[in-house]
Design a protein around this motif. Sequence first.
Motif, short mmCIF file in Angstrom:
data_model
loop_
_atom_site.label_atom_id
_atom_site.label_comp_id
_atom_site.label_asym_id
_atom_site.label_seq_id
_atom_site.Cartn_x
_atom_site.Cartn_y
_atom_site.Cartn_z
N THR A 8 1.08 -1.34 -0.06
CA THR A 8 0.05 -0.17 -0.02
C THR A 8 0.79 1.47 0.02
O THR A 8 0.65 2.15 -0.71
CB THR A 8 -1.09 0.10 1.17
OG1 THR A 8 -1.61 -1.34 1.07
CG2 THR A 8 -2.04 0.99 1.28
N ALA A 9 1.98 1.15 0.75
CA ALA A 9 2.86 2.49 0.73
C ALA A 9 3.39 2.85 -0.57
O ALA A 9 3.52 4.13 -0.92
CB ALA A 9 3.92 2.08 1.78
N LYS A 25 -7.39 13.00 0.91
CA LYS A 25 -8.61 12.30 0.60
C LYS A 25 -8.68 11.74 -0.93
O LYS A 25 -9.20 10.85 -1.19
CB LYS A 25 -9.77 13.20 0.69
CG LYS A 25 -11.06 12.77 0.60
CD LYS A 25 -12.31 13.96 0.91
CE LYS A 25 -13.41 13.10 0.92
NZ LYS A 25 -14.52 13.98 1.39
N GLU A 26 -8.21 12.41 -1.73
CA GLU A 26 -8.33 12.18 -3.25
C GLU A 26 -7.15 11.04 -3.50
O GLU A 26 -7.56 10.20 -4.16
CB GLU A 26 -7.64 13.38 -4.03
CG GLU A 26 -8.59 14.45 -4.00
CD GLU A 26 -8.08 15.86 -4.79
OE1 GLU A 26 -8.90 16.74 -5.14
OE2 GLU A 26 -6.70 15.74 -4.88
N VAL A 27 -5.97 11.15 -2.81
CA VAL A 27 -5.27 9.77 -2.82
C VAL A 27 -6.02 8.49 -2.54
O VAL A 27 -5.83 7.51 -3.01
CB VAL A 27 -4.02 10.08 -2.06
CG1 VAL A 27 -3.12 8.88 -2.46
CG2 VAL A 27 -3.12 11.51 -2.88
N GLY A 32 -8.41 3.65 -3.40
CA GLY A 32 -9.49 2.60 -2.75
C GLY A 32 -8.99 2.14 -1.55
O GLY A 32 -9.42 0.97 -1.15
N ILE A 33 -8.25 3.12 -0.87
CA ILE A 33 -7.80 2.54 0.50
C ILE A 33 -8.24 3.81 1.50
O ILE A 33 -8.73 4.71 1.30
CB ILE A 33 -6.19 2.69 0.45
CG1 ILE A 33 -5.70 3.81 0.18
CG2 ILE A 33 -5.85 1.49 -0.14
CD1 ILE A 33 -4.16 3.88 0.32
N LYS A 34 -7.97 3.42 3.00
CA LYS A 34 -8.40 4.27 3.95
C LYS A 34 -7.49 5.48 3.96
O LYS A 34 -6.19 5.31 3.89
CB LYS A 34 -8.57 3.92 5.18
CG LYS A 34 -9.63 2.57 5.21
CD LYS A 34 -9.76 2.13 6.42
CE LYS A 34 -11.02 1.10 6.48
NZ LYS A 34 -11.18 0.28 7.89
N PRO A 35 -7.93 6.65 4.31
CA PRO A 35 -6.93 7.93 4.51
C PRO A 35 -5.87 7.65 5.26
O PRO A 35 -4.41 8.06 5.52
CB PRO A 35 -7.78 9.13 5.16
CG PRO A 35 -9.32 8.68 4.61
CD PRO A 35 -9.21 7.30 4.67
#
Length: 162
Positions: A8-9, A25-27, A32-35
């Motif tokens: 994920t990183a 928020k846009e990233v 499709g991941i949590k902020p």
Amino acid sequence: MAIFKNSTAHKVRVYMKLHPQATVKEVAEGLGIKPHHVHSTMWRDKKLGAPKRTYTRKKREWKWDTVTVVSSNTPINPPPPPPPMPAPTPEKDMVNSPERYKVGGIEVIDFIKAKLTAEEFRGYLKGNVLKYTSRAGYKDDAAQDIGKLVWYASKLQDTHAT
């Protein structure tokens, strides 16, 4: 520290490199991941510095052995013959004479008969007839219980005949 390309990183870093003006928020929505994953990656990179090394997989070298092929009509090592089938074991009679009642060289019923008077032995047989009559179909195998009921009734009948 190794970087895995599917982590994920790593995805966050690539997305942020392609979209430098994107908000957290846009990233997060784009991947499709949590902020908090985006925040964690940004904090880790700021605190520890962005990772310098990348993960590379070693290439595997294949080594081939030379194989000699021999052709003939008979196999080199024939398979062993199958083991002989064991003799069928006779089905145990759990009604007339179960093995567990023959321990000690005498059947338990014969021992009980020897220790009781004729009247007491008839009472013992009547009690077992009642027991197997009342429990038939409620415990274990109903057919086996009925077989035992018939066996005890037959024994009781034999005692009255003598």
